[in-house]
Enzyme design. Structure first.
Site, PDB file in Angstrom:
ATOM      1  N   VAL A   9       3.238 -24.821  14.033  1.00  6.06           N
ATOM      2  CA  VAL A   9       2.075 -23.840  13.793  1.00  6.06           C
ATOM      3  C   VAL A   9       2.211 -23.479  12.415  1.00  6.06           C
ATOM      4  O   VAL A   9       3.293 -23.586  11.706  1.00  6.06           O
ATOM      5  CB  VAL A   9       2.581 -22.968  14.819  1.00  6.06           C
ATOM      6  CG1 VAL A   9       1.978 -21.580  14.983  1.00  6.06           C
ATOM      7  CG2 VAL A   9       2.448 -23.452  16.229  1.00  6.06           C
ATOM      8  N   SER A 194       2.318 -22.840   4.950  1.00  2.50           N
ATOM      9  CA  SER A 194       3.037 -23.406   3.998  1.00  2.50           C
ATOM     10  C   SER A 194       4.894 -22.482   4.013  1.00  2.50           C
ATOM     11  O   SER A 194       5.412 -22.629   3.638  1.00  2.50           O
ATOM     12  CB  SER A 194       3.009 -23.478   2.325  1.00  2.50           C
ATOM     13  OG  SER A 194       1.805 -24.372   2.886  1.00  2.50           O
ATOM     14  N   ARG A 195       5.489 -22.027   4.825  1.00  2.00           N
ATOM     15  CA  ARG A 195       6.144 -21.184   5.176  1.00  2.00           C
ATOM     16  C   ARG A 195       6.923 -20.736   4.449  1.00  2.00           C
ATOM     17  O   ARG A 195       7.873 -20.281   4.000  1.00  2.00           O
ATOM     18  CB  ARG A 195       7.614 -22.605   5.101  1.00  2.00           C
ATOM     19  CG  ARG A 195       6.838 -24.096   6.457  1.00  2.00           C
ATOM     20  CD  ARG A 195       7.643 -22.936   8.153  1.00  2.00           C
ATOM     21  NE  ARG A 195       7.184 -23.779   8.991  1.00  2.00           N
ATOM     22  CZ  ARG A 195       6.047 -24.039   9.743  1.00  2.00           C
ATOM     23  NH1 ARG A 195       5.400 -23.106   9.712  1.00  2.00           N
ATOM     24  NH2 ARG A 195       6.040 -24.632  10.831  1.00  2.00           N
ATOM     25  N   LEU A 196       5.816 -19.871   3.680  1.00  2.00           N
ATOM     26  CA  LEU A 196       5.709 -19.029   2.373  1.00  2.00           C
ATOM     27  C   LEU A 196       6.005 -17.312   3.323  1.00  2.00           C
ATOM     28  O   LEU A 196       4.854 -16.317   2.810  1.00  2.00           O
ATOM     29  CB  LEU A 196       5.264 -19.160   1.520  1.00  2.00           C
ATOM     30  CG  LEU A 196       5.130 -20.455   0.553  1.00  2.00           C
ATOM     31  CD1 LEU A 196       3.786 -20.645  -0.264  1.00  2.00           C
ATOM     32  CD2 LEU A 196       6.338 -20.911   0.119  1.00  2.00           C
TER      33      LEU A 196
END
Ligand SMILES: Cc1cc2nc3c(=O)[nH]c(=O)nc-3n(C[C@H](O)[C@H](O)[C@H](O)COP(=O)(O)O)c2cc1C
Length: 216
Positions: A9, A194-196
């Site tokens: 996700v 972006s998993r940031l």
């Protein structure tokens, strides 16, 4: 069969840029909880409670289960359970616990670390009195975490206490009540692309809070 390794996700949430040293983490928690209700999360008060017990060999063994948050204010987070349950015995022996909520509709999570203390007896009794009668009887019928021979044994115990308290109020069992967890640390996690992700951790320093931003 779902390909769970490929299940991803992408999160898009409001960043935590507005959070600063003047923010009350309890007020922020309340606003996130309200937002979780508004976003349609089922049971947004559901949280995980992690406890740790020392095994006979002296090795710490963590365990975790879900409970419902029933009160939160500047004094801490309150939940109720059976003091003789596994979690109850573990908390009484080692009151350092960790809590966690995850609200998927908002890609948000909160983690808390703190030392649990029993709430006042009156507070447990007042909350117990507000529960539906069926749940009150259930608290008497279930020796939570003990082994049962069968489900029938539990249902028979439930019927027995139903008879015992027929026509009168169900009192709060001595072994049932709440704990309050005053937070020593509270972390707010907001999922981002972006998993940031954005992570802000408050740690208690005396009467004030220190703010730390953590890498995702
Ligand atoms: C959504 C949800 C809410 C729950 N709420 C509570 C609760 O508020 N109190 C409680 O004692 N158990 C609650 N339970 C059951 C616990 O997860 C757990 O099975 C039980 O407390 C026994 O845990 P223990 O053996 O580690 O003590 C809930 C379970 C779920 C899935």
């Amino acid at each position: 069969m779902h390909d769970i390794a490929a299940d991803r996700v992408e999160y898009h949430g409001q960043t935590l840029d507005g959070v600063n040293a003047a923010t009350s983490p309890y007020a922020l928690f309340r606003s996130w909880l309200e937002a979780a209700y508004e976003a349609g999360n089922p049971e947004p008060t559901a949280m995980q409670v992690a406890t740790v017990a020392l095994g006979g060999d002296g090795v710490p063994r963590p365990s975790v289960r879900t409970v419902l948050l029933k009160e939160v204010d500047e004094r801490g987070f309150v939940f109720f359970s059976n003091y003789r349950s596994r979690k109850g015995r573990e908390i009484e022996a080692q009151p350092q616990v960790a809590l966690q909520w995850y609200w998927p509709a908002l890609a948000r999570a909160v983690r808390v670390e703190g030392t649990a203390v029993r709430v006042d007896r009156q507070e447990s009794e007042a909350y117990f009195a507000s529960r539906p009668r069926g749940s009150q009887l259930g608290a008497w019928a279930s020796q939570q975490s003990a082994e049962l021979d069968s489900r029938a044994e539990l249902l028979a115990a439930y019927a027995r206490v139903g008879e015992e308290f027929r026509g009168r109020e169900v009192p709060c069992p001595e072994h049932w009540g709440g704990w309050r967890v005053p937070a020593g640390a509270i972390e707010f996690w907001q999922g981002e692309p972006s998993r940031l992700h954005d992570r802000v951790r408050f740690t208690r320093e005396g009467t004030s809070w220190q703010l730390h931003r953590l890498a995702p």
